[in-house]
Design an enzyme around this catalytic site. Structure first.
Site, PDB file in Angstrom:
ATOM      1  N   HIS A  33      10.530  23.075 115.002  1.00 24.67           N
ATOM      2  CA  HIS A  33      11.520  22.931 115.646  1.00 24.67           C
ATOM      3  C   HIS A  33      12.619  21.718 115.992  1.00 24.67           C
ATOM      4  CE1 HIS A  33       9.107  26.788 115.811  1.00 24.67           C
ATOM      5  NE2 HIS A  33       9.832  27.459 115.530  1.00 24.67           N
ATOM      6  N   TRP A 149      11.443  23.592 105.239  1.00 24.76           N
ATOM      7  CA  TRP A 149      11.076  24.348 104.626  1.00 24.76           C
ATOM      8  C   TRP A 149       9.494  25.089 104.236  1.00 24.76           C
ATOM      9  CZ3 TRP A 149      13.691  25.416 100.417  1.00 24.76           C
ATOM     10  CH2 TRP A 149      14.837  24.787 100.001  1.00 24.76           C
TER      11      TRP A 149
END
Ligand code: PAF
Length: 282
Positions: A33, A149
């Site tokens: 993150h 992704w």
């Protein structure tokens, strides 16, 4: 870092700050993150992260109640990474009444792979992402949003949603952050026992092996996938799917495309009670 809970507070915080670059999360933040947040700094004048565990994207049998909520640690990481605004709506701030309108992606995109095993998942994701986009971007005229992704199908579905609804939002994809042994970083890795953690890299290894087999020994893809799933089962996993797909539409490639086409191998498997996903472009 300014912490906002309501949509009005968020919009006030965003006023006259320039183009926002937004990182939506469900909290329990890790280095993956934080890499999204660092990327966000390159795409906007003000960085916004959200933390919201979205009930709509969990099946009744899934881990909504037990999903790790690590508020203090998340705030500390976001502050250290230089996040400007945190939007952390309570459920009543985002869903003050039952959500009567939902964003439902076409089954061709949303009922395959993850959607086959988690029915309704992408409707839940698209609905909350559309709502979060509206909270962040409606008053700013657009901006950028950053996704990993690692959630390959999610990123693709969101790219399509933004394109088809002509939203003025640039979607940026960031490569998967991995541990030294190759395990893709995920909030759900925290569910693994110490013994399971030792075996957890087997998923990414299985994807690598399947990708290599698909390129070098193009026989029946179904056979190669079945062999890869069997090998993972032999190591104590319960795979939902390991599947080679075309990158642009996530459909299986035709035989003739195996050698050259841009492909991705995607997998989801359970180790004990922990379900993990991963993918590899090749
Ligand atoms: O990837 C996630 O963490 C979630 O699916 C998202 C995009 C924040 C929507 O709840």
């Amino acid at each position: 870092m300014q912490i906002t809970h309501t949509i009005a507070e968020l919009r006030q915080a965003l006023a006259q700050r320039g183009r926002p670059a937004f990182v939506p999360t469900m909290g329990n933040l890790h280095a993956g993150h934080i890499s999204l947040l660092h990327e966000a700094k390159r795409h906007g004048a003000v960085t916004v992260a959200s933390i919201f565990v979205n009930r709509l994207q969990f099946l009744p049998t899934e881990d909504f109640d037990s999903y790790p909520r690590t508020w203090d640690n998340d705030c500390a990481q976001l502050r250290a990474a230089g996040c400007d605004i945190l939007f952390a709506p309570r459920e009543k701030d985002l869903y003050p009444e039952p959500q009567l309108f939902k964003v439902q992606p076409d089954p061709a995109l949303a009922d395959i792979l993850e959607g086959e095993f988690r029915p309704g998942f992408f409707t839940g994701v698209c609905t909350v992402v559309m709502k979060l986009f509206s909270c962040v971007f409606a008053s700013t005229g657009g901006g950028a949003a950053i996704f990993g992704w690692k959630d390959y199908q999610q990123l693709m579905v969101i790219q399509r949603m933004v394109a088809q609804f002509a939203l003025p939002i640039e979607i940026i994809g960031v490569p998967t952050a991995r541990a030294d042994d190759g395990l893709a970083l995920s909030s759900r890795n925290g569910y693994l026992s110490a013994a399971e953690r030792q075996q957890a890299m087997a998923l990414s290894q299985a994807l690598q092996a399947l990708a290599a087999a698909a390129r070098s020994a193009p026989g029946s893809l179904a056979d190669l996938e079945a062999t890869a799933m069997q090998a993972l089962r032999a190591q104590g996993w319960e795979p939902d799917y390991l599947s080679v797909r075309q990158r642009h539409n996530l459909l299986p490639p035709a035989m003739g495309e195996l050698a050259l086409a841009p492909l991705v191998v995607l997998g989801a498997a359970r180790l004990g009670s922990t379900r993990l996903i991963d993918n590899l472009e090749f």
